[in-house]
Design a protein around this motif. Structure first.
Motif, short mmCIF file in Angstrom:
data_model
loop_
_atom_site.label_atom_id
_atom_site.label_comp_id
_atom_site.label_asym_id
_atom_site.label_seq_id
_atom_site.Cartn_x
_atom_site.Cartn_y
_atom_site.Cartn_z
N MET A 56 61.41 34.74 -26.67
CA MET A 56 61.60 34.31 -25.06
C MET A 56 60.10 34.47 -24.52
N MET A 57 59.50 32.90 -24.40
CA MET A 57 58.21 32.85 -23.84
C MET A 57 58.34 31.60 -22.74
N PRO A 58 57.40 31.54 -21.92
CA PRO A 58 57.35 30.41 -20.99
C PRO A 58 56.70 29.39 -22.02
N LYS A 59 56.59 28.18 -21.35
CA LYS A 59 56.26 26.81 -21.92
C LYS A 59 56.82 26.23 -23.21
N LEU A 60 56.92 27.10 -24.16
CA LEU A 60 57.58 26.65 -25.31
C LEU A 60 58.05 28.05 -25.88
N ASP A 61 59.52 28.02 -25.95
CA ASP A 61 59.89 29.24 -26.49
C ASP A 61 59.83 29.36 -28.07
N GLY A 62 60.09 30.73 -28.52
CA GLY A 62 59.80 30.83 -30.05
C GLY A 62 60.70 29.93 -31.06
N LEU A 63 61.81 29.71 -30.73
CA LEU A 63 62.67 29.01 -31.65
C LEU A 63 62.18 27.30 -31.51
N SER A 64 61.73 27.06 -30.73
CA SER A 64 61.27 25.64 -30.43
C SER A 64 59.85 25.44 -31.04
N ALA A 65 59.13 26.57 -31.01
CA ALA A 65 57.72 26.50 -31.58
C ALA A 65 57.87 26.55 -33.17
N SER A 66 59.02 27.40 -33.75
CA SER A 66 59.18 27.60 -34.94
C SER A 66 59.53 26.25 -35.60
N ILE A 82 58.10 33.20 -40.94
CA ILE A 82 57.94 33.52 -39.30
C ILE A 82 58.99 34.55 -39.01
N ILE A 83 58.35 35.81 -38.58
CA ILE A 83 59.18 36.98 -38.18
C ILE A 83 59.43 36.98 -36.50
N ALA A 84 60.65 36.91 -36.29
CA ALA A 84 60.87 37.10 -34.89
C ALA A 84 60.66 38.59 -34.33
N ALA A 85 60.05 38.47 -33.21
CA ALA A 85 60.00 39.99 -32.55
C ALA A 85 60.95 39.70 -31.27
N THR A 86 62.15 40.40 -31.52
CA THR A 86 62.96 40.31 -30.41
C THR A 86 63.73 41.37 -29.89
N ALA A 87 64.49 41.45 -28.80
CA ALA A 87 65.32 42.37 -28.26
C ALA A 87 66.89 41.65 -28.45
N ARG A 88 66.69 40.44 -28.82
CA ARG A 88 68.07 39.94 -28.78
C ARG A 88 68.90 40.10 -29.93
N ASP A 89 70.19 39.97 -29.75
CA ASP A 89 71.08 40.44 -30.79
C ASP A 89 71.23 39.69 -31.95
N PRO A 90 70.50 40.18 -33.20
CA PRO A 90 70.56 39.53 -34.36
C PRO A 90 71.89 39.10 -34.85
N ILE A 91 72.84 40.02 -34.95
CA ILE A 91 74.24 39.86 -35.39
C ILE A 91 74.86 38.58 -34.64
N THR A 92 74.66 38.14 -33.56
CA THR A 92 75.30 37.05 -33.17
C THR A 92 74.48 35.78 -33.21
N GLU A 93 73.04 35.79 -33.30
CA GLU A 93 72.00 34.81 -33.19
C GLU A 93 71.28 34.60 -34.53
N LEU A 94 71.42 35.16 -35.56
CA LEU A 94 70.67 35.14 -36.61
C LEU A 94 70.67 33.80 -37.40
N ALA A 95 71.82 33.24 -37.53
CA ALA A 95 71.99 32.01 -38.13
C ALA A 95 71.14 30.75 -37.29
N ILE A 102 63.28 30.62 -38.54
CA ILE A 102 62.80 31.92 -38.59
C ILE A 102 62.98 32.49 -40.05
N THR A 103 62.22 33.39 -40.60
CA THR A 103 62.17 33.68 -42.00
C THR A 103 63.26 35.31 -41.93
N ASP A 104 62.83 35.97 -40.76
CA ASP A 104 63.34 37.52 -40.61
C ASP A 104 63.02 37.75 -39.34
N TYR A 105 63.48 39.29 -39.20
CA TYR A 105 63.20 39.63 -37.47
C TYR A 105 62.64 41.09 -37.56
#
Length: 123
Positions: A56-66, A82-95, A102-105
């Protein structure tokens, strides 16, 4: 440890500094980017062994950048972990993350040991 090159992409300056401090030992070379646009520019001009990407970043988020990094076709951009560093829920969003390249988190907040455990899987 042989020399490894990492890119840390994090918009929060304090988090960027903490991750930098976690990674600075031995033969680790680290570049820093404050958003996804800077990350793409870095990958266009450098080859990395690992990218740590905030989602979650301004200008271009991490998923779009990846997705953009994967599509560049330069400097191993299609294959670099590409390792995501995030507080988001991997269970619902990993796919969704994996579909974006994203390779891992690592889940925020994380310790130095937790970060290195994920990194060591790929170097």
């Amino acid at each position: 440890m042989s020399s490894i090159r990492m890119l840390v992409v994090e918009d929060d300056a304090i988090n960027r500094e903490i991750i930098y401090e976690f990674l600075t030992f031995g033969e680790v070379n680290i570049d820093l980017a404050a958003d996804g646009l800077e990350a793409i520019s870095c990958v266009e001009n450098n080859q990395y062994d690992i990218i740590i990407m905030d989602l979650m970043m301004p200008k271009l988020d991490g998923l779009s950048a990846s997705r953009a990094i994967r599509a560049l076709g330069v400097n191993n951009s299609a294959d670099v972990p590409i390792i995501a560093a995030t507080a988001r829920d991997p269970i619902t969003e990993l796919a969704h993350w994996q579909a974006a390249g994203i390779t891992d988190y690592v889940h925020k907040p994380f310790s130095e040991d937790e970060l290195w455990a994920v990194i060591n899987t790929y170097v």
